[in-house]
Write an enzyme that holds these catalytic residues in place. Sequence first.
Site, PDB file in Angstrom:
ATOM      1  N   CYS A   1       0.829  -1.201   0.000  1.00 19.86           N
ATOM      2  CA  CYS A   1       0.000   0.000   0.000  1.00 19.86           C
ATOM      3  C   CYS A   1       0.867   1.257   0.000  1.00 19.86           C
ATOM      4  O   CYS A   1       1.609   1.513  -0.936  1.00 19.86           O
ATOM      5  CB  CYS A   1      -0.967  -0.062   1.185  1.00 19.86           C
ATOM      6  SG  CYS A   1      -2.284   1.152   1.178  1.00 19.86           S
ATOM      7  N   HIS A   2       0.811   2.053   1.067  1.00 16.07           N
ATOM      8  CA  HIS A   2       1.624   3.266   1.197  1.00 16.07           C
ATOM      9  C   HIS A   2       2.961   3.001   1.893  1.00 16.07           C
ATOM     10  O   HIS A   2       3.752   3.912   2.084  1.00 16.07           O
ATOM     11  CB  HIS A   2       0.861   4.347   1.972  1.00 16.07           C
ATOM     12  CG  HIS A   2      -0.271   4.957   1.191  1.00 16.07           C
ATOM     13  ND1 HIS A   2      -1.461   4.293   0.988  1.00 16.07           N
ATOM     14  CD2 HIS A   2      -0.385   6.152   0.566  1.00 16.07           C
ATOM     15  CE1 HIS A   2      -2.266   5.062   0.272  1.00 16.07           C
ATOM     16  NE2 HIS A   2      -1.646   6.198  -0.003  1.00 16.07           N
ATOM     17  N   GLY A   3       3.228   1.748   2.268  1.00 10.87           N
ATOM     18  CA  GLY A   3       4.482   1.375   2.915  1.00 10.87           C
ATOM     19  C   GLY A   3       5.733   1.829   2.166  1.00 10.87           C
ATOM     20  O   GLY A   3       6.727   2.199   2.795  1.00 10.87           O
TER      21      GLY A   3
ATOM     22  N   TRP B   1       6.479   4.536   0.927  1.00 14.27           N
ATOM     23  CA  TRP B   1       6.896   5.906   1.249  1.00 14.27           C
ATOM     24  C   TRP B   1       8.168   5.911   2.093  1.00 14.27           C
ATOM     25  O   TRP B   1       9.046   6.731   1.900  1.00 14.27           O
ATOM     26  CB  TRP B   1       5.789   6.632   2.006  1.00 14.27           C
ATOM     27  CG  TRP B   1       4.906   7.506   1.162  1.00 14.27           C
ATOM     28  CD1 TRP B   1       5.158   7.975  -0.097  1.00 14.27           C
ATOM     29  CD2 TRP B   1       3.638   8.030   1.536  1.00 14.27           C
ATOM     30  NE1 TRP B   1       4.108   8.744  -0.526  1.00 14.27           N
ATOM     31  CE2 TRP B   1       3.162   8.804   0.463  1.00 14.27           C
ATOM     32  CE3 TRP B   1       2.862   7.917   2.690  1.00 14.27           C
ATOM     33  CZ2 TRP B   1       1.943   9.472   0.502  1.00 14.27           C
ATOM     34  CZ3 TRP B   1       1.642   8.579   2.720  1.00 14.27           C
ATOM     35  CH2 TRP B   1       1.203   9.346   1.640  1.00 14.27           C
TER      36      TRP B   1
END
Length: 187
Positions: free
Chosen positions: A112-114, A116
């Site tokens: 997912c947004h990991g 970043w």
Amino acid sequence: MADATHRRVAILATDGVERVELTEPLKALKAAGMDAAVVSLKLGEIQSMDGDVNPAEKIAVDVELADAHADAFDALVLPGGTTNPDKLRMNEAAVAFVRAFAEAGKPIAAICHGPWSLIEAGAVKGRRMTSYPSLKTDLRNAGATWVDETCVVEGNFVTSRNPKDLPAFCEKMVEAVSRTAPRAAAA
């Protein structure tokens, strides 16, 4: 697949983590016989979320980041949600922790947004990766090749897009960690 025992995996997360993106990898690692530890900015519990906005269960923290060292772990998991990785990428100690895994070539699984945190650690250049679609431009700007696929395995990285990808993500994450020489056996 190699024997999965004697592997210790850090799951780096904080308040706002997408619940299933932490709990499902945790279950998969434990089912494979690995020791998985939730590492966070503070001891106690972190607040997980469902759908990024609905408070879910509180999750116990096993190791405070200030006391965590990458050399004590064989692999790293970076769950998503938007708030969790946003807080982590703004924390110098968290970014240094992620960078240490990347520089050591240890398996890193991010969903997912990991990713970043991987971008902030300067670890994505030249990598083929996936993520939640809103990170496509961030990953490209950091030098990665973004693809819209369920799960991408590139070198020591395993990446997926969202909770629907968890079955494939967990399978490939466990495979990647199982292929590494266990830290405990080397000690």
